[in-house]
Design an enzyme around this catalytic site. Structure first.
Site, PDB file in Angstrom:
ATOM      1  N   TYR A  36      -6.883   8.053  -0.660  1.00 55.28           N
ATOM      2  CA  TYR A  36      -6.429   6.907   0.128  1.00 55.28           C
ATOM      3  C   TYR A  36      -7.617   6.199   0.774  1.00 55.28           C
ATOM      4  CZ  TYR A  36      -3.998   4.277   3.782  1.00 55.28           C
ATOM      5  OH  TYR A  36      -3.542   3.276   4.599  1.00 55.28           O
ATOM      6  N   GLY A  63       0.813  -1.205   0.000  1.00 54.99           N
ATOM      7  CA  GLY A  63       0.000   0.000   0.000  1.00 54.99           C
ATOM      8  C   GLY A  63       0.847   1.256   0.000  1.00 54.99           C
TER       9      GLY A  63
END
Length: 251
Positions: A160, A95
């Site tokens: 995000y 990520g």
């Protein structure tokens, strides 16, 4: 249940991914580490323990971008150097993070965050699930999302948060799709964990986050690894969201 298993972990060269890899290695699992950095992932592989008495335990690396569909096609087609059929467990920990108001966020940044966090997780699940279904021996998939994508959205975290909310939705849908074949899919939802990502927070942001967390501290990677072990070992957990945030979601 994790001993003698083979576990593919994305984002395994650092942070949460590496912490999970290390924990399962201590339990006797063989780890396949995937990362974009050849040097970092090779260093991480070399630091994983091998347990006496587990003669078949081995650790190996794959270098590539999780958002690259060709990479996952190659992984499935080439069966990770002939061993992909062994993959019992997939853990998606790769990520990237970004903080800016959406109106000020460049398209390239939006694409990078979505590509790594959501597309990469989706492609990994698709590739490995096909092999799990083909084996007809069950399997376990664990995705790593974020509290920002579930309970605590904040200004500046729009892209995000969207990517991680997508991971939660992906996980729940896969739990329904794959469950009948004995493949379980669950998601870990961390709050603030001590990693290189949180190390880059400003002092003001860090203090505010600590004040908002009832336990008054950030979590540790080992505590996330504890949750991963639980999700692997408990054969009846499917479609679950395990929140690890020190109570932050309650405030």
């Amino acid at each position: 249940m994790s001993a003698h298993k083979t576990i593919l972990i994305t984002g395994a060269s650092r942070g949460i991914g590496y912490g999970i890899a290390h924990r399962f290695a201590t339990l006797g699992a063989s780890i396949v580490l995937l990362s974009r950095s050849a040097a970092a992932v090779d260093t991480a592989r070399g630091s994983l323990p091998k347990i006496p008495g587990f003669a078949n335990q081995s650790h190996r690396c794959i270098v590539g971008d999780v958002g690259d569909a060709v990479l996952w096609d190659d992984i499935r087609r080439n069966e990770v150097a002939g061993k992909q059929k062994d993959i019992d467990i997939l853990i998606n920990a790769a990520g990237v993070t970004h903080h800016s108001l959406l109106v000020a966020t460049r398209t390239g940044v939006v694409e990078e965050v979505l590509r790594t966090n959501l597309l990469g997780t989706t492609l990994a699940c698709r590739a490995v699930a096909k092999n799990m279904l083909g084996r007809k021996a069950g399997g376990c998939i664990i995705n790593v999302a974020s509290l920002l994508g579930l309970h605590k959205p904040t200004a500046g975290s729009t892209v995000y948060a969207a990517s991680k909310a997508g991971v939660v939705g992906l996980t729940r849908s896969l739990a329904a799709e794959l469950g009948p074949a004995g493949v379980r899919t669950n998601v870990i939802v961390p709050g603030y964990i001590e990693t290189d990502m949180t190390a880059r927070m400003s002092e003001v942001a860090r203090i505010a986050a600590l004040k908002a967390t009832p336990l008054g501290r950030f979590g540790h990677v080992d505590e996330v690894a504890d949750a991963a072990v639980f999700l692997v070992e408990n054969g009846f957990v499917n479609g679950a969201e395990i929140v690890i945030d020190g109570g932050l979601a309650c405030t």
